[in-house]
Motif scaffolding. Structure first.
Motif, PDB file in Angstrom:
ATOM      1  N   GLN A  18     -12.723  11.146   5.746  1.00  0.00           N
ATOM      2  CA  GLN A  18     -11.145  11.849   5.533  1.00  0.00           C
ATOM      3  C   GLN A  18     -10.576  10.725   6.154  1.00  0.00           C
ATOM      4  OE1 GLN A  18      -9.255  15.561   6.496  1.00  0.00           O
ATOM      5  NE2 GLN A  18      -8.792  15.673   5.056  1.00  0.00           N
ATOM      6  N   SER A  19      -9.301   9.370   5.941  1.00  0.00           N
ATOM      7  CA  SER A  19      -8.089   9.118   6.805  1.00  0.00           C
ATOM      8  C   SER A  19      -7.304   8.907   6.459  1.00  0.00           C
ATOM      9  CB  SER A  19      -8.695   7.560   5.639  1.00  0.00           C
ATOM     10  OG  SER A  19      -7.984   6.729   6.442  1.00  0.00           O
ATOM     11  N   CYS A  20      -6.744   9.203   8.120  1.00  0.00           N
ATOM     12  CA  CYS A  20      -4.521   9.497   7.909  1.00  0.00           C
ATOM     13  C   CYS A  20      -5.149  11.094   7.886  1.00  0.00           C
ATOM     14  CB  CYS A  20      -3.865   9.156   7.280  1.00  0.00           C
ATOM     15  SG  CYS A  20      -3.691   6.798   7.296  1.00  0.00           S
ATOM     16  N   SER A  21      -4.413  11.403   6.634  1.00  0.00           N
ATOM     17  CA  SER A  21      -4.411  12.324   6.451  1.00  0.00           C
ATOM     18  C   SER A  21      -4.852  13.525   5.210  1.00  0.00           C
ATOM     19  CB  SER A  21      -3.019  13.603   6.696  1.00  0.00           C
ATOM     20  OG  SER A  21      -2.064  12.409   5.556  1.00  0.00           O
ATOM     21  N   HIS A  94       2.995  -5.149  13.212  1.00  0.00           N
ATOM     22  CA  HIS A  94       4.068  -4.477  13.590  1.00  0.00           C
ATOM     23  C   HIS A  94       4.107  -3.151  13.381  1.00  0.00           C
ATOM     24  CE1 HIS A  94       7.633  -2.989  11.682  1.00  0.00           C
ATOM     25  NE2 HIS A  94       7.534  -2.824   9.939  1.00  0.00           N
ATOM     26  N   GLN A  95       3.164  -2.457  13.267  1.00  0.00           N
ATOM     27  CA  GLN A  95       3.109  -1.060  12.747  1.00  0.00           C
ATOM     28  C   GLN A  95       2.017  -0.404  13.262  1.00  0.00           C
ATOM     29  OE1 GLN A  95       5.934   0.572  10.433  1.00  0.00           O
ATOM     30  NE2 GLN A  95       5.788   3.373  11.209  1.00  0.00           N
ATOM     31  N   GLY A  96       1.349   0.787  13.523  1.00  0.00           N
ATOM     32  CA  GLY A  96       0.117   1.645  13.566  1.00  0.00           C
ATOM     33  C   GLY A  96       0.434   3.062  13.630  1.00  0.00           C
ATOM     34  N   HIS A  97      -0.809   3.757  12.722  1.00  0.00           N
ATOM     35  CA  HIS A  97      -1.316   5.067  12.403  1.00  0.00           C
ATOM     36  C   HIS A  97      -2.700   5.351  13.259  1.00  0.00           C
ATOM     37  CE1 HIS A  97      -0.392   8.614  10.875  1.00  0.00           C
ATOM     38  NE2 HIS A  97      -0.315   8.819   9.935  1.00  0.00           N
ATOM     39  N   MET A  98      -3.232   6.213  13.774  1.00  0.00           N
ATOM     40  CA  MET A  98      -4.158   6.365  14.213  1.00  0.00           C
ATOM     41  C   MET A  98      -5.357   4.827  14.289  1.00  0.00           C
ATOM     42  SD  MET A  98      -4.211  10.330  15.192  1.00  0.00           S
ATOM     43  CE  MET A  98      -5.404  10.919  14.383  1.00  0.00           C
ATOM     44  N   GLN A  99      -6.075   5.009  12.857  1.00  0.00           N
ATOM     45  CA  GLN A  99      -6.900   3.879  13.397  1.00  0.00           C
ATOM     46  C   GLN A  99      -6.453   2.939  12.644  1.00  0.00           C
ATOM     47  OE1 GLN A  99      -7.521   6.899  11.356  1.00  0.00           O
ATOM     48  NE2 GLN A  99      -8.857   6.332  10.304  1.00  0.00           N
ATOM     49  N   TRP A 100      -4.706   2.660  12.173  1.00  0.00           N
ATOM     50  CA  TRP A 100      -4.503   1.761  10.381  1.00  0.00           C
ATOM     51  C   TRP A 100      -3.534   1.380  11.702  1.00  0.00           C
ATOM     52  CZ3 TRP A 100      -7.964   1.108   7.716  1.00  0.00           C
ATOM     53  CH2 TRP A 100      -8.136   2.156   6.422  1.00  0.00           C
ATOM     54  N   LEU A 101      -3.644  -0.722  11.534  1.00  0.00           N
ATOM     55  CA  LEU A 101      -2.731  -1.018  12.155  1.00  0.00           C
ATOM     56  C   LEU A 101      -1.792  -2.097  11.255  1.00  0.00           C
ATOM     57  CD1 LEU A 101      -3.844  -2.523  15.139  1.00  0.00           C
ATOM     58  CD2 LEU A 101      -2.478  -1.067  15.244  1.00  0.00           C
ATOM     59  N   TRP A 102      -0.452  -2.150  10.958  1.00  0.00           N
ATOM     60  CA  TRP A 102      -0.161  -3.273   9.783  1.00  0.00           C
ATOM     61  C   TRP A 102       0.400  -4.123  10.048  1.00  0.00           C
ATOM     62  CZ3 TRP A 102      -0.267   2.062   9.435  1.00  0.00           C
ATOM     63  CH2 TRP A 102      -0.870   2.036   8.273  1.00  0.00           C
ATOM     64  N   ASP A 103       0.494  -5.480   9.598  1.00  0.00           N
ATOM     65  CA  ASP A 103       0.925  -6.938   9.984  1.00  0.00           C
ATOM     66  C   ASP A 103       2.270  -7.101   9.317  1.00  0.00           C
ATOM     67  OD1 ASP A 103       0.840  -7.936   7.288  1.00  0.00           O
ATOM     68  OD2 ASP A 103      -0.741  -9.234   7.840  1.00  0.00           O
ATOM     69  N   VAL A 104       3.610  -8.143   9.461  1.00  0.00           N
ATOM     70  CA  VAL A 104       4.651  -8.280   9.112  1.00  0.00           C
ATOM     71  C   VAL A 104       4.887  -8.055   7.648  1.00  0.00           C
ATOM     72  CG1 VAL A 104       5.468  -8.652  11.634  1.00  0.00           C
ATOM     73  CG2 VAL A 104       4.981 -10.203   9.808  1.00  0.00           C
ATOM     74  N   VAL A 119      -6.973   3.011  23.176  1.00  0.00           N
ATOM     75  CA  VAL A 119      -5.764   3.927  22.095  1.00  0.00           C
ATOM     76  C   VAL A 119      -6.912   4.812  21.367  1.00  0.00           C
ATOM     77  CG1 VAL A 119      -4.756   4.104  19.903  1.00  0.00           C
ATOM     78  CG2 VAL A 119      -4.484   2.216  21.323  1.00  0.00           C
ATOM     79  N   SER A 120      -6.604   5.293  22.784  1.00  0.00           N
ATOM     80  CA  SER A 120      -8.498   6.506  22.337  1.00  0.00           C
ATOM     81  C   SER A 120      -8.152   7.825  21.061  1.00  0.00           C
ATOM     82  CB  SER A 120      -7.532   7.970  23.647  1.00  0.00           C
ATOM     83  OG  SER A 120      -7.152   7.606  24.622  1.00  0.00           O
ATOM     84  N   VAL A 121      -6.641   7.746  21.233  1.00  0.00           N
ATOM     85  CA  VAL A 121      -6.967   9.104  19.986  1.00  0.00           C
ATOM     86  C   VAL A 121      -6.381   8.802  19.103  1.00  0.00           C
ATOM     87  CG1 VAL A 121      -6.699  11.556  21.812  1.00  0.00           C
ATOM     88  CG2 VAL A 121      -4.830  10.025  20.985  1.00  0.00           C
ATOM     89  N   GLY A 122      -5.465   7.572  18.377  1.00  0.00           N
ATOM     90  CA  GLY A 122      -5.418   6.942  17.517  1.00  0.00           C
ATOM     91  C   GLY A 122      -3.502   6.688  18.038  1.00  0.00           C
ATOM     92  N   HIS A 123      -3.499   5.642  16.873  1.00  0.00           N
ATOM     93  CA  HIS A 123      -2.080   4.861  17.553  1.00  0.00           C
ATOM     94  C   HIS A 123      -0.701   5.604  16.194  1.00  0.00           C
ATOM     95  CE1 HIS A 123      -3.493   0.600  18.084  1.00  0.00           C
ATOM     96  NE2 HIS A 123      -3.962   0.672  16.765  1.00  0.00           N
ATOM     97  N   CYS A 124       0.070   5.940  17.927  1.00  0.00           N
ATOM     98  CA  CYS A 124       1.590   6.559  17.921  1.00  0.00           C
ATOM     99  C   CYS A 124       0.832   8.212  17.423  1.00  0.00           C
ATOM    100  CB  CYS A 124       2.134   5.755  16.365  1.00  0.00           C
ATOM    101  SG  CYS A 124       2.638   4.571  17.413  1.00  0.00           S
ATOM    102  N   HIS A 125      -0.107   8.814  17.635  1.00  0.00           N
ATOM    103  CA  HIS A 125      -0.848  10.103  17.458  1.00  0.00           C
ATOM    104  C   HIS A 125       0.641  10.852  17.555  1.00  0.00           C
ATOM    105  CE1 HIS A 125      -3.060  13.866  17.522  1.00  0.00           C
ATOM    106  NE2 HIS A 125      -4.059  13.251  16.994  1.00  0.00           N
TER     107      HIS A 125
END
Length: 516
Positions: A18-21, A94-104, A119-125
């Motif tokens: 499972q990735s994200c939700s 540019h942005q992060g969510h859990m195990q993911w990062l996005w560039d500009v 980042v232990s539990v995830g970006h912007c958990h």
């Protein structure tokens, strides 16, 4: 003596994760291939699979251009920032969510380095973000001169995660600051001055902790860290001694040994080197011994299983205190235990921590015994931002989230799988010398060849590093010679993510070997 396997057949298991939700699965395999000699592979790796799904949609980037950012980076930011910039073609995050990062540009990356194991539990958990927002609405800042709930709630909670008698907490802003403070406390408590650390260690970049750090890249030609002595690192892969069951890891070295069960010749030899350091390089009484349970910047280096237990005994016999630097290994990252030192069956006199403590929020801590803490009260120590209300709220939420999300168990499961599969690639490719670690604290050491163990040159490391990034994953580099790939992701990654990385890592190594 090395036992080198010339070929290995293997396929990655088909896994569902499972990735994200949003649930999703991916099926692929790594093609069989013989160990590279001088000819091309008969069976090159198949195309990489699609990146695991994620239903989080980042905001569209409308800010400064990449060219303008680089112009400012060169002109207004300190010159060191260009020196440490990863990749020939930098990643503009540019942005992060859990195990993911996005560039500009909207490209998504699987983050397997977590801001250097931070980042232990995830970006912007969501849980940690909510805790920060709630505290920001109530009280941004006050200091220890007043009594406020977040500080006391967090100190009690953090202390509950440590064994007796480690119950007194000092909050700081970084790992360097925590280690600097631990040095001072050790010297005040023992009345001694000299401190021992391992070669290859990294304990910070302040003028004092620079002495603890033993890596030329982080040194300056000035007097620093007086009274610090480095001893031989008990590295069972690169060091002079090592065998086939030395370390507490799912994967052992390919070095052969004839040690009987429960006995480790390499451990005896490295302890002998520590005794030699005591006999030649420091006074008869010392202040402290610093050790990372697994070296971080040094390249996820592990020691023989009983080494720290014996080393702690020798240090205490000489009046010193034992300090575990858990800046990278703490907070469940090693999987089997919450703290790295627990895997060595020891209890230190002080524990320093940072990075994962706040999931990226600037924070650190020293936890010690009441006796050591009492000796520190001879003077006044004040930290304006240590124990800041927002920092305490964030860190408290991180502890809760690790437990609620099962992050420690996930580190054990996914990390063990990753190492086991990486070991198959080690046996497949001549330039992968060693795979090691625990949980999601993993190192892959690259070599010219397995027989010599000479480090793979920096330009070759950079080629592979860049290729992995271009295929969608971000990892780190470390080791004294920059020869080790470091895999230390947020502890929320899935088996599906692991399979994606294994495929692109395999392909990147294959690509390099073909170019070579």
């Amino acid at each position: 003596m090395f036992k080198v396997i010339s070929s290995l057949s293997g396929r990655c298991a088909v896994l569902k994760g499972q990735s994200c939700s949003r649930p999703g699965s991916v099926k692929f395999h790594l093609a069989n291939a013989a160990l590279y000699q001088k000819s091309a592979f008969r069976h090159p790796p198949t195309d990489i699979p699609d990146m695991p799904p994620c239903n989080f949609k980042p905001e569209e980037y409308t800010g400064m251009s990449k060219e303008r950012m680089m112009e400012i980076r060169r002109k207004n930011c300190n010159p060191m920032i260009m020196k440490v910039t990863s990749y020939k073609k930098p990643v503009f995050i540019h942005q992060g969510h859990m195990q993911w990062l996005w560039d500009v540009d909207g490209k998504r990356y699987l983050d397997l380095f977590a801001g250097v194991a931070t980042v232990s539990v995830g970006h912007c958990h969501p849980k940690v973000t909510a805790a920060a927002e709630q505290q920001l609405k109530r009280l941004w800042h006050t200091t220890n001169i007043y009594v406020y709930p977040p500080l006391h709630e967090y100190c009690e909670k953090l202390a509950s995660y440590l064994p007796d008698p480690l119950k007194v907490v000092y909050l700081t802003n970084s790992g360097s600051e925590a280690n600097d403070l631990a040095m001072l406390m050790a010297r005040l408590y023992t009345g001694n001055f000299d401190i021992i650390t391992f070669r290859g260690s990294y304990h910070g970049g302040s003028p004092q902790t620079m002495g603890l750090t033993s890596n030329a890249a982080y040194k300056y030609p000035i007097a620093n860290g007086l009274g610090c002595t480095n001893t031989m690192c008990p590295d069972v892969f690169r060091g002079p001694w090592g065998g086939s069951h030395c370390r507490d890891s799912p994967v052992q070295t390919i070095r052969e040994c004839s040690c009987a069960q429960g006995y480790c010749m390499a451990n005896d030899q490295y302890i002998g080197q520590l005794k030699e350091t005591f006999a030649t390089s420091v006074p008869s009484r010392i202040a402290a011994f610093f050790g990372e349970p697994i070296q971080g910047v040094g390249g996820a280096v592990q020691y023989p299983k009983n080494y720290l237990k014996e080393a702690y005994k020798l240090v205490r016999e000489r009046g010193g205190v034992c300090i575990a630097d858990e800046v990278q290994t703490g907070f469940g990252r090693t999987g089997s235990h919450f703290w790295g030192f627990q895997g060595h069956d020891v209890i230190p006199d002080m524990v320093t921590m940072a990075k994962g403590i706040g999931n990226g929020f600037p924070m650190g801590a020293v936890v010690t015994t009441p006796e050591i803490a009492a000796s520190f009260a001879k003077g006044v120590h004040f930290n304006t931002f240590g124990g800041n209300p927002v920092a305490c709220a964030v860190a408290s939420s991180v502890l809760d989230t690790i437990k609620e999300d099962g992050a420690q168990q996930n580190s054990l499961n996914v990390g063990t799988y990753l190492m086991t599969e990486l070991a198959k690639l080690r046996d497949k490719y001549e330039i992968i010398g060693d795979v090691r670690g625990k949980g999601l604290q993993i190192g892959v050491e690259m070599v010219k060849d397995k027989a010599s163990r000479e480090p793979l040159p920096p330009e070759a490391m950079s080629e592979i590093f860049e290729d992995i990034k271009d295929m969608g994953a971000l990892i780190g580099k470390g080791g004294v010679y920059g020869q080790t790939f470091r895999i230390k992701p947020p502890m929320c990654i899935t088996m599906e993510d692991a399979d994606f990385f294994l495929a692109i890592f395999n392909k990147s190594i294959h690509n390099y070997m073909e170019r070579r």
